[in-house]
Design a protein around this motif. Structure first.
Motif, PDB file in Angstrom:
ATOM      1  N   TYR A   6      16.955  10.198  -1.208  1.00 20.37           N
ATOM      2  CA  TYR A   6      16.147  10.403   0.084  1.00 20.37           C
ATOM      3  C   TYR A   6      16.251  11.510   0.067  1.00 20.37           C
ATOM      4  O   TYR A   6      17.065  12.214  -0.088  1.00 20.37           O
ATOM      5  CB  TYR A   6      17.140   9.755   0.818  1.00 20.37           C
ATOM      6  CG  TYR A   6      17.808   8.448   0.663  1.00 20.37           C
ATOM      7  CD1 TYR A   6      16.957   7.506   1.860  1.00 20.37           C
ATOM      8  CD2 TYR A   6      18.693   8.122   0.416  1.00 20.37           C
ATOM      9  CE1 TYR A   6      17.109   5.831   0.903  1.00 20.37           C
ATOM     10  CE2 TYR A   6      19.338   6.825   0.696  1.00 20.37           C
ATOM     11  CZ  TYR A   6      18.625   5.514   0.412  1.00 20.37           C
ATOM     12  OH  TYR A   6      19.112   4.614   0.601  1.00 20.37           O
ATOM     13  N   LEU A   7      14.270  11.763  -0.354  1.00 14.08           N
ATOM     14  CA  LEU A   7      13.998  13.197   0.031  1.00 14.08           C
ATOM     15  C   LEU A   7      13.781  12.783   1.126  1.00 14.08           C
ATOM     16  O   LEU A   7      12.765  12.481   1.017  1.00 14.08           O
ATOM     17  CB  LEU A   7      13.472  13.411  -1.715  1.00 14.08           C
ATOM     18  CG  LEU A   7      14.062  13.681  -2.865  1.00 14.08           C
ATOM     19  CD1 LEU A   7      12.712  13.190  -4.037  1.00 14.08           C
ATOM     20  CD2 LEU A   7      14.761  13.937  -3.702  1.00 14.08           C
ATOM     21  N   VAL A   8      13.939  14.012   1.988  1.00 13.07           N
ATOM     22  CA  VAL A   8      13.498  14.701   2.764  1.00 13.07           C
ATOM     23  C   VAL A   8      13.008  16.070   3.252  1.00 13.07           C
ATOM     24  O   VAL A   8      13.810  17.059   2.203  1.00 13.07           O
ATOM     25  CB  VAL A   8      14.464  14.470   4.297  1.00 13.07           C
ATOM     26  CG1 VAL A   8      14.099  14.823   5.232  1.00 13.07           C
ATOM     27  CG2 VAL A   8      14.376  13.010   4.416  1.00 13.07           C
ATOM     28  N   LEU A  40      17.032   7.171   9.723  1.00 14.29           N
ATOM     29  CA  LEU A  40      18.218   7.241   8.389  1.00 14.29           C
ATOM     30  C   LEU A  40      19.393   7.020   9.117  1.00 14.29           C
ATOM     31  O   LEU A  40      20.081   5.799   7.896  1.00 14.29           O
ATOM     32  CB  LEU A  40      18.197   8.599   8.292  1.00 14.29           C
ATOM     33  CG  LEU A  40      17.019   8.776   6.937  1.00 14.29           C
ATOM     34  CD1 LEU A  40      17.569  10.631   6.824  1.00 14.29           C
ATOM     35  CD2 LEU A  40      16.604   8.031   6.306  1.00 14.29           C
ATOM     36  N   SER A  41      19.739   6.404  10.302  1.00  8.57           N
ATOM     37  CA  SER A  41      21.022   5.629  11.264  1.00  8.57           C
ATOM     38  C   SER A  41      21.247   4.299  10.071  1.00  8.57           C
ATOM     39  O   SER A  41      20.244   3.628  10.178  1.00  8.57           O
ATOM     40  CB  SER A  41      20.760   5.963  12.464  1.00  8.57           C
ATOM     41  OG  SER A  41      20.146   5.345  13.123  1.00  8.57           O
ATOM     42  N   GLY A  42      22.513   4.517  10.376  1.00  3.88           N
ATOM     43  CA  GLY A  42      23.392   3.327   9.687  1.00  3.88           C
ATOM     44  C   GLY A  42      23.476   3.041   8.146  1.00  3.88           C
ATOM     45  O   GLY A  42      23.499   1.966   7.296  1.00  3.88           O
ATOM     46  N   LEU A  43      22.407   4.037   7.375  1.00  2.00           N
ATOM     47  CA  LEU A  43      22.386   3.952   6.091  1.00  2.00           C
ATOM     48  C   LEU A  43      23.856   4.595   5.519  1.00  2.00           C
ATOM     49  O   LEU A  43      23.720   5.723   5.949  1.00  2.00           O
ATOM     50  CB  LEU A  43      21.160   4.598   5.269  1.00  2.00           C
ATOM     51  CG  LEU A  43      19.950   3.935   5.181  1.00  2.00           C
ATOM     52  CD1 LEU A  43      18.937   5.335   4.653  1.00  2.00           C
ATOM     53  CD2 LEU A  43      20.000   3.141   4.216  1.00  2.00           C
ATOM     54  N   ARG A  61      21.701  19.862  10.112  1.00  3.96           N
ATOM     55  CA  ARG A  61      22.408  19.799  11.894  1.00  3.96           C
ATOM     56  C   ARG A  61      21.616  18.912  12.681  1.00  3.96           C
ATOM     57  O   ARG A  61      22.569  17.953  13.199  1.00  3.96           O
ATOM     58  CB  ARG A  61      22.269  21.130  12.051  1.00  3.96           C
ATOM     59  CG  ARG A  61      23.363  21.591  13.190  1.00  3.96           C
ATOM     60  CD  ARG A  61      23.102  22.626  14.418  1.00  3.96           C
ATOM     61  NE  ARG A  61      22.185  22.836  14.834  1.00  3.96           N
ATOM     62  CZ  ARG A  61      21.139  23.856  14.775  1.00  3.96           C
ATOM     63  NH1 ARG A  61      20.970  24.358  14.592  1.00  3.96           N
ATOM     64  NH2 ARG A  61      20.696  23.151  16.494  1.00  3.96           N
ATOM     65  N   ILE A  62      20.700  18.541  12.962  1.00  2.00           N
ATOM     66  CA  ILE A  62      20.063  17.328  13.862  1.00  2.00           C
ATOM     67  C   ILE A  62      20.722  16.281  13.379  1.00  2.00           C
ATOM     68  O   ILE A  62      20.493  15.821  14.065  1.00  2.00           O
ATOM     69  CB  ILE A  62      18.228  17.760  14.238  1.00  2.00           C
ATOM     70  CG1 ILE A  62      18.465  19.093  14.453  1.00  2.00           C
ATOM     71  CG2 ILE A  62      17.902  16.924  14.767  1.00  2.00           C
ATOM     72  CD1 ILE A  62      16.648  19.522  14.764  1.00  2.00           C
ATOM     73  N   LEU A  63      20.097  16.184  12.508  1.00  2.00           N
ATOM     74  CA  LEU A  63      21.110  15.150  11.919  1.00  2.00           C
ATOM     75  C   LEU A  63      21.927  14.366  11.881  1.00  2.00           C
ATOM     76  O   LEU A  63      22.391  13.949  12.061  1.00  2.00           O
ATOM     77  CB  LEU A  63      20.277  14.500  10.351  1.00  2.00           C
ATOM     78  CG  LEU A  63      18.917  14.146  10.023  1.00  2.00           C
ATOM     79  CD1 LEU A  63      17.756  14.758  11.106  1.00  2.00           C
ATOM     80  CD2 LEU A  63      19.000  13.632   8.498  1.00  2.00           C
ATOM     81  N   ALA A  64      22.727  15.354  11.372  1.00  2.00           N
ATOM     82  CA  ALA A  64      24.780  15.556  11.774  1.00  2.00           C
ATOM     83  C   ALA A  64      25.192  14.993  13.169  1.00  2.00           C
ATOM     84  O   ALA A  64      25.950  14.605  13.217  1.00  2.00           O
ATOM     85  CB  ALA A  64      25.513  16.691  11.406  1.00  2.00           C
ATOM     86  N   ASP A  65      24.658  15.790  14.500  1.00  2.00           N
ATOM     87  CA  ASP A  65      24.761  15.626  15.290  1.00  2.00           C
ATOM     88  C   ASP A  65      24.062  13.903  16.657  1.00  2.00           C
ATOM     89  O   ASP A  65      25.341  13.399  16.502  1.00  2.00           O
ATOM     90  CB  ASP A  65      23.559  16.086  16.366  1.00  2.00           C
ATOM     91  CG  ASP A  65      24.588  18.024  15.971  1.00  2.00           C
ATOM     92  OD1 ASP A  65      25.203  17.947  16.174  1.00  2.00           O
ATOM     93  OD2 ASP A  65      23.106  18.990  16.702  1.00  2.00           O
ATOM     94  N   ARG A  66      23.309  13.058  15.119  1.00  8.07           N
ATOM     95  CA  ARG A  66      22.708  12.025  15.197  1.00  8.07           C
ATOM     96  C   ARG A  66      23.361  10.797  14.701  1.00  8.07           C
ATOM     97  O   ARG A  66      23.583  10.185  14.624  1.00  8.07           O
ATOM     98  CB  ARG A  66      21.022  12.112  15.530  1.00  8.07           C
ATOM     99  CG  ARG A  66      20.542  12.539  16.715  1.00  8.07           C
ATOM    100  CD  ARG A  66      19.238  13.204  16.600  1.00  8.07           C
ATOM    101  NE  ARG A  66      19.114  11.548  17.293  1.00  8.07           N
ATOM    102  CZ  ARG A  66      18.008  11.354  18.577  1.00  8.07           C
ATOM    103  NH1 ARG A  66      18.176  12.732  19.220  1.00  8.07           N
ATOM    104  NH2 ARG A  66      17.751  10.212  19.058  1.00  8.07           N
ATOM    105  N   MET A  67      24.211  11.280  13.573  1.00  8.17           N
ATOM    106  CA  MET A  67      24.704  10.772  13.090  1.00  8.17           C
ATOM    107  C   MET A  67      25.878  11.367  12.358  1.00  8.17           C
ATOM    108  O   MET A  67      26.209  11.856  11.433  1.00  8.17           O
ATOM    109  CB  MET A  67      23.757  10.529  11.207  1.00  8.17           C
ATOM    110  CG  MET A  67      22.690   9.968  11.274  1.00  8.17           C
ATOM    111  SD  MET A  67      21.197  10.414  10.481  1.00  8.17           S
ATOM    112  CE  MET A  67      22.317   9.370   8.852  1.00  8.17           C
TER     113      MET A  67
END
Length: 200
Positions: A6-8, A40-43, A61-67
């Motif tokens: 997954y490329l973001v 992306l949550s749940g992957l 960091r924002i992704l990690a805070d929510r995941m």
């Protein structure tokens, strides 16, 4: 058994809309990253890597805070770079773009992307899900690589801020492009970073 990559692209940043300048995320960039995290949550990510630049680090960091299940790690192979200079086949319309870069920039970018391809486009056993949070030109080079397109074609591929591109490889098969610059998770007002954004 499939290896997914997954490329973001990072979220919008404050200091520059284009080029290699760095800066913190803008308020829009923060919202883009939060919506991407929801998407992306749940992957079941096995690894999450990000460019060490501020705009990509903050997105991670924002992704990690929510995941909470992910642990993003910096990787220098994902730095922003210019993968090539003008080639014999590059249309002359792109020549002005290269004027602000040196031969050293081109050589460094080409070497970096060769190492990145060797690092990330390598089939791993089993079902694998890896997330790379990086930059427009890096993602363009990955897509160009798996499609076997001419080197200059990376110039014609663009990703929106927090757009999602997915590559996949099944055992014994070549890499395939599952989706490119998917921005379905972003409302129209958050679709930034593209030369032109269609209204649909």
């Amino acid at each position: 058994m499939t290896h997914y990559l997954y490329l973001v692209r990072h979220g919008e940043h404050q200091d520059a809309e284009h080029g290699l300048e760095d800066g913190p995320l803008s308020p829009r960039g923060v919202r883009q990253a939060a919506l991407l995290a929801d998407r992306l949550s749940g992957l079941p990510f096995d690894a999450v890597w990000h460019s060490p630049l501020v705009r990509a680090t903050e997105t991670a960091r924002i992704l990690a805070d929510r995941m909470p299940a992910i642990d993003p790690q910096p990787n220098a192979l994902l730095f922003d770079c210019v993968p090539t200079g003008m080639t014999e086949d590059t249309p002359t319309v792109f020549e002005p773009f290269f004027g602000s870069f040196s031969d050293d920039d081109f050589e460094a970018g080409k070497a970096q992307m060769a190492d990145a391809i060797n690092e990330f486009l390598v089939r791993k056993p089993g079902d694998v899900h890896e997330l790379l949070i990086t930059h427009n030109f890096v993602i363009s080079w990955f897509v160009r690589e798996i499609m076997g397109a001419d080197e200059w074609r990376w110039l014609t591929l663009n990703q929106a801020h927090c757009g999602l591109t997915v590559l996949a490889q099944k055992k014994g098969r070549p890499w395939s492009l599952v989706s490119h610059n998917d921005i379905a998770h972003l409302p129209y007002e958050l679709r930034t970073g593209l030369p032109e954004v269609p209204p649909v």
